[in-house]
Write a protein that holds these residues in place. Structure first.
Motif, PDB file in Angstrom:
ATOM      1  N   ALA A   1       0.825  -1.202   0.000  1.00 32.38           N
ATOM      2  CA  ALA A   1       0.000   0.000   0.000  1.00 32.38           C
ATOM      3  C   ALA A   1       0.864   1.258   0.000  1.00 32.38           C
ATOM      4  N   THR A   2       1.982   1.216   0.721  1.00 36.43           N
ATOM      5  CA  THR A   2       2.897   2.355   0.769  1.00 36.43           C
ATOM      6  C   THR A   2       3.509   2.609  -0.600  1.00 36.43           C
ATOM      7  N   LEU A   3       3.932   1.550  -1.269  1.00 38.29           N
ATOM      8  CA  LEU A   3       4.488   1.694  -2.616  1.00 38.29           C
ATOM      9  C   LEU A   3       3.447   2.279  -3.565  1.00 38.29           C
ATOM     10  N   MET A   4       2.202   1.842  -3.453  1.00 39.50           N
ATOM     11  CA  MET A   4       1.171   2.326  -4.357  1.00 39.50           C
ATOM     12  C   MET A   4       0.736   3.763  -4.039  1.00 39.50           C
ATOM     13  N   ARG A   5       1.186   4.299  -2.932  1.00 34.67           N
ATOM     14  CA  ARG A   5       1.014   5.733  -2.672  1.00 34.67           C
ATOM     15  C   ARG A   5       2.172   6.547  -3.250  1.00 34.67           C
TER      16      ARG A   5
ATOM     17  N   ASP B   1       0.562  22.529  -7.112  1.00 31.32           N
ATOM     18  CA  ASP B   1      -0.447  22.087  -6.142  1.00 31.32           C
ATOM     19  C   ASP B   1      -0.015  20.745  -5.560  1.00 31.32           C
ATOM     20  N   THR B   2       0.521  20.746  -4.338  1.00 29.92           N
ATOM     21  CA  THR B   2       1.009  19.502  -3.731  1.00 29.92           C
ATOM     22  C   THR B   2      -0.105  18.527  -3.404  1.00 29.92           C
ATOM     23  N   SER B   3      -1.362  18.985  -3.395  1.00 32.94           N
ATOM     24  CA  SER B   3      -2.463  18.065  -3.096  1.00 32.94           C
ATOM     25  C   SER B   3      -2.608  16.986  -4.159  1.00 32.94           C
ATOM     26  N   VAL B   4      -1.984  17.178  -5.317  1.00 30.53           N
ATOM     27  CA  VAL B   4      -1.952  16.128  -6.348  1.00 30.53           C
ATOM     28  C   VAL B   4      -1.464  14.819  -5.734  1.00 30.53           C
ATOM     29  N   LEU B   5      -0.480  14.912  -4.826  1.00 30.30           N
ATOM     30  CA  LEU B   5       0.132  13.715  -4.238  1.00 30.30           C
ATOM     31  C   LEU B   5      -0.712  13.099  -3.137  1.00 30.30           C
ATOM     32  N   THR B   6      -1.766  13.770  -2.708  1.00 23.04           N
ATOM     33  CA  THR B   6      -2.631  13.211  -1.672  1.00 23.04           C
ATOM     34  C   THR B   6      -3.722  12.307  -2.242  1.00 23.04           C
ATOM     35  N   ARG B   7      -3.778  12.203  -3.580  1.00 21.82           N
ATOM     36  CA  ARG B   7      -4.760  11.323  -4.242  1.00 21.82           C
ATOM     37  C   ARG B   7      -4.038  10.379  -5.191  1.00 21.82           C
ATOM     38  N   PRO B   8      -3.193   9.507  -4.639  1.00 17.32           N
ATOM     39  CA  PRO B   8      -2.352   8.665  -5.500  1.00 17.32           C
ATOM     40  C   PRO B   8      -3.138   7.692  -6.358  1.00 17.32           C
ATOM     41  N   GLU B   9      -4.286   7.228  -5.877  1.00 22.41           N
ATOM     42  CA  GLU B   9      -5.044   6.223  -6.627  1.00 22.41           C
ATOM     43  C   GLU B   9      -5.534   6.781  -7.960  1.00 22.41           C
ATOM     44  N   THR B  10      -5.801   8.089  -8.019  1.00 26.18           N
ATOM     45  CA  THR B  10      -6.273   8.691  -9.265  1.00 26.18           C
ATOM     46  C   THR B  10      -5.189   9.476  -9.989  1.00 26.18           C
ATOM     47  N   ASN B  11      -4.242  10.048  -9.271  1.00 31.71           N
ATOM     48  CA  ASN B  11      -3.279  10.961  -9.894  1.00 31.71           C
ATOM     49  C   ASN B  11      -1.943  10.343 -10.259  1.00 31.71           C
ATOM     50  N   LEU B  12      -1.589   9.210  -9.693  1.00 33.37           N
ATOM     51  CA  LEU B  12      -0.330   8.570 -10.064  1.00 33.37           C
ATOM     52  C   LEU B  12      -0.594   7.603 -11.216  1.00 33.37           C
ATOM     53  N   SER B  13      -0.144   7.977 -12.385  1.00 26.38           N
ATOM     54  CA  SER B  13      -0.372   7.159 -13.578  1.00 26.38           C
ATOM     55  C   SER B  13       0.659   6.055 -13.714  1.00 26.38           C
ATOM     56  N   VAL B  14       1.902   6.346 -13.337  1.00 32.48           N
ATOM     57  CA  VAL B  14       2.988   5.360 -13.412  1.00 32.48           C
ATOM     58  C   VAL B  14       3.749   5.384 -12.100  1.00 32.48           C
ATOM     59  N   ILE B  15       3.995   4.204 -11.548  1.00 32.01           N
ATOM     60  CA  ILE B  15       4.859   4.035 -10.380  1.00 32.01           C
ATOM     61  C   ILE B  15       5.940   3.034 -10.767  1.00 32.01           C
ATOM     62  N   MET B  16       7.184   3.483 -10.764  1.00 37.50           N
ATOM     63  CA  MET B  16       8.319   2.602 -11.054  1.00 37.50           C
ATOM     64  C   MET B  16       9.269   2.611  -9.864  1.00 37.50           C
TER      65      MET B  16
ATOM     66  N   ASP C   1      13.020   0.753  -8.828  1.00 42.96           N
ATOM     67  CA  ASP C   1      14.128  -0.131  -9.190  1.00 42.96           C
ATOM     68  C   ASP C   1      14.039  -0.591 -10.638  1.00 42.96           C
ATOM     69  N   GLY C   2      13.487   0.262 -11.496  1.00 43.74           N
ATOM     70  CA  GLY C   2      13.360  -0.061 -12.908  1.00 43.74           C
ATOM     71  C   GLY C   2      12.178  -0.934 -13.255  1.00 43.74           C
ATOM     72  N   GLN C   3      11.400  -1.347 -12.265  1.00 44.84           N
ATOM     73  CA  GLN C   3      10.245  -2.213 -12.491  1.00 44.84           C
ATOM     74  C   GLN C   3       8.962  -1.411 -12.355  1.00 44.84           C
ATOM     75  N   ILE C   4       8.052  -1.569 -13.287  1.00 43.52           N
ATOM     76  CA  ILE C   4       6.789  -0.835 -13.268  1.00 43.52           C
ATOM     77  C   ILE C   4       5.763  -1.597 -12.430  1.00 43.52           C
ATOM     78  N   TYR C   5       5.239  -0.909 -11.403  1.00 46.03           N
ATOM     79  CA  TYR C   5       4.237  -1.489 -10.531  1.00 46.03           C
ATOM     80  C   TYR C   5       2.837  -0.966 -10.834  1.00 46.03           C
ATOM     81  N   LYS C   6       2.752   0.169 -11.542  1.00 44.39           N
ATOM     82  CA  LYS C   6       1.469   0.704 -11.965  1.00 44.39           C
ATOM     83  C   LYS C   6       1.691   1.486 -13.250  1.00 44.39           C
ATOM     84  N   ASN C   7       0.798   1.282 -14.206  1.00 39.33           N
ATOM     85  CA  ASN C   7       0.859   2.041 -15.459  1.00 39.33           C
ATOM     86  C   ASN C   7      -0.546   2.104 -16.043  1.00 39.33           C
ATOM     87  N   THR C   8      -1.162   3.285 -15.948  1.00 34.76           N
ATOM     88  CA  THR C   8      -2.508   3.455 -16.495  1.00 34.76           C
ATOM     89  C   THR C   8      -2.488   4.278 -17.778  1.00 34.76           C
ATOM     90  N   LEU C   9      -1.310   4.559 -18.307  1.00 35.90           N
ATOM     91  CA  LEU C   9      -1.218   5.359 -19.535  1.00 35.90           C
ATOM     92  C   LEU C   9      -1.478   4.477 -20.745  1.00 35.90           C
TER      93      LEU C   9
END
Length: 452
Positions: A126-130, A427-442, A444-452
Motif C-alpha cells: 500500500a505504501t508503494l502504491m502511494r 499544487d502539492t495536493s496532487v500527491l494526496t490522491r495517488p489512486e487517481t493521480n499517479l499514472s505510473v509508479i516505477m 528499481d526499474g520495475q513498473i508497478y502501476k501504469n494506467t497510460l
C-alpha cells in the motif's frame, strides 16, 4: 539490484514469518535487469531544481537511470511509455515510518508474529502504491520483511531500519503493565514489545552497548533511541529527559564505530540539546527545541527528521486528557521549530510517523498539504525526494543498497519514478490522491502501476 544479507534472529518478525530462499531473484527481476524502458514526452522535476524541464525523455536501463535528454532512442525490445506531457518526478520517500505497527498498541503486543509480518507486507504494498519507493523504519523488527521485498517476493518500497528502538525503564518504549517487573526483579526475560523487536529495554551503559550491538547483529542500518518524553507514552511525561548523557554517548559511539549514526526521539529543548552534544545525528520530532539548539544542530551537520500531519490530526478515541494536552504542546511547537530551521538553513527531512491501522497509514500523504503552512511547494517536494535521499545515504556502508542515489532523476540514480496527472509544483495536493493521480509508479526499474 543490490540485495540484503541478514543474519537470522529469533526476535525478528520477518525472520519468524518468512522462509524465503536467500540469494535468488525471481524471473521477473532477472529479466528486468537486462531490459530498457524509454519514457518520452515528460516534464521532469529532478528532485533538486526549482522548476520543471521542457518536454524530454528518460531512458532506464536495468534498475538505474541511464540518461535524460530530448529525442532519446532505445533498443528495439525496450518498453516504451509516452508521458503525454505529464510531470515525471522521483519516487517519494518517508524518513519516519513504523511499517509493522498496523494495529492498536495493545492489539499489536498480543498478536502473533507471523500475523504482524503479514500485515507489514500488506502495508508495504500500500505504501508503494502511494508513490513511496523508499522508507526508513524507525523501530521494529522488519529485516525479514525487507529481505522478502528486496528479493522480489512481495511488492514494497526499498527499506532501511533501526531494528528495535532503545528505551529506558519507564521510557517511551516501556509498554509493560505496571504489575510486570523487570527481569532482574523477577519479571520475564523479554516483554511482548521486545519479542516483536519493537523496542529493547536497556538501562546503563553496558545494556545500551549490548542492545546497540544486537541491533546491528540483526541487520540494523542505524540505531534509534528514545531520549525524551512522549505524547503517547504510558509513563513518561513530555518534559522528562530520558537516558543520561553517558548512555546516549554510548549508543552514538557504537553507531559511529559501525560507520553509521544514532537517531533519537525527542521533543524538548533540553533532551534535544543533550542528544546533539553526545553525538546524535538525526533528531526525530524536535518540536520544542530553541534557537540555540537549532544552531547546534546545524553546526553538527545533523538532521531534523520532521513530521506535521501526525500532530495536526486529532488523537483518536482512547487517549487520555494528559496525552491530548501533550499532543497540543507538540503541535504548538511546530511553528517556531520550522521558522528557526529555515532561518539557520537546517537539514530538514520529511517523515510521517503514522501508526495503528491501514486507514491511519493512508494519511501519510497529508504531509504534502500540512507542510504548506511553513514551506513552498518545491521545498516540500525536495524534502520528500533529494533531501531525504541525503539522510538515507548517511548510514554509509550500512546502507544495504550501496551508494546509488535515491530521490533524484539523474544518470546512475535508482530508477524510482512517478508520472502523474497534475503538477505538484503548483499544487502539492496532487500527491494526496495517488489512486487517481499517479499514472505510473516505477521502483528499481520495475513498473508497478501504469494506467497510460
Amino acid at each position: 539490484m543490490k540485495r540484503r544479507h541478514f543474519l537470522k534472529g529469533a526476535t525478528s518478525v520477518g525472520t519468524l514469518a518468512l522462509g524465503a530462499a536467500a540469494g535468488l531473484l525471481p524471473a521477473r527481476a532477472r529479466a528486468q535487469a537486462s531490459t530498457q524502458t524509454l519514457i518520452t514526452n515528460v516534464r521532469v522535476f529532478d528532485g533538486k531544481s526549482d522548476a520543471l524541464t521542457e518536454a524530454t525523455s528518460v531512458l532506464i536501463e536495468g534498475n538505474k537511470i541511464k540518461s535524460i535528454a530530448p529525442n532519446l532512442d532505445a533498443t528495439a525490445d525496450a518498453a516504451r511509455i509516452d508521458g503525454g506531457g505529464r510531470v515525471l518526478m522521483p519516487g517519494l520517500s518517508d524518513m519516519h515510518v513504523h511499517l509493522m505497527w498496523n494495529l492498536g498498541p495493545f492489539e499489536l503486543l498480543g498478536a502473533r508474529p507471523d500475523y504482524v509480518a503479514a500485515l507489514a507486507l500488506k502495508e508495504a504494498e500500500a505504501t508503494l502504491m502511494r508513490g513511496y519507493t523508499s522508507i526508513r523504519d524507525t523501530a521494529g523488527g522488519i529485516q525479514g520483511v525487507a529481505q522478502a521485498i528486496d528479493q522480489g517476493l512481495f511488492p514494497g518500497p526499498r527499506l532501511q531500519g533501526s531494528h528495535a528502538a532503545l528505551t529506558m525503564t519507564a521510557g517511551h518504549g516501556d509498554y509493560r503493565n505496571r504489575n510486570v517487573a523487570l527481569d532482574r526483579f523477577g519479571g520475564p526475560m523479554e516483554t511482548e514489545a521486545e519479542k516483536l523487536a519493537v523496542v529493547r529495554n536497556a538501562d546503563g551503559i553496558p545494556d545500551v552497548l549490548a542492545a546497540s550491538r544486537d541491533s546491528f547483529r540483526q541487520g540494523a542500518n542505524f540505531v534509534k533511541m528514545f531520549v525524551g518524553g512522549a505524547v503517547s507514552g504510558l509513563y513518561d511525561p513530555l518534559d522528562i529527559a530520558e537516558y543520561s548523557p553517558e548512555e546516549i554517548a554510548a549508543a552514538a559511539g557504537e553507531a559511529k564505530r559501525w560507520n553509521t549514526y544514532l537517531a533519537v526521539h525527542t521533543y524538548t529543548d533540553f533532551s534535544t540539546k543533550t542528544a546533539l552534544e553526545q553525538g546524535a545525528m538525526s533528531i526525530e520530532h524536535g518540536n520544542l527545541m530553541s534557537e540555540a539548539t537549532m544552531e547546534l544542530l546545524v553546526q553538527k551537520g545533523a538532521w531534523l527528521s520532521s513530521q506535521t500531519g501526525v500532530f495536526l490530526t486529532p488523537l483518536p478515541d482512547g487517549f487520555t486528557d494528559a496525552q491530548r494536552a501533550r499532543g497540543k504542546q507538540a503541535a504548538d511547537g511546530l511553528d517556531q521549530m520550522f521558522t528557526v530551521a529555515k532561518q539557520y538553513g537546517a537539514n530538514i527531512a520529511l517523515g510521517s510517523d503514522m501508526v495503528g491501522s491501514p486507514a491511519v497509514k493512508a494519511t501519510q500523504v497529508s504531509e504534502f498539504t500540512a507542510r504548506t503552512a511553513w514551506f513552498t511547494n518545491v521545498e516540500i517536494l525536495k524534502q520528500a525526494t533529494s533531501q531525504n535521499g541525503k539522510l538515507w545515504a548517511m548510514c554509509g556502508p550500512r546502507n544495504p543498497y550501496g551508494d546509488t542515489p535515491i530521490g533524484v532523476i539523474e544518470p546512475d540514480a535508482y530508477a524510482d519514478l512517478l508520472i502523474m496527472e497534475g503538477n505538484p509544483l503548483e499544487d502539492t495536493s496532487v500527491l494526496t490522491r495517488p489512486e487517481t493521480n499517479l499514472s505510473v509508479i516505477m521502483k528499481d526499474g520495475q513498473i508497478y502501476k501504469n494506467t497510460l
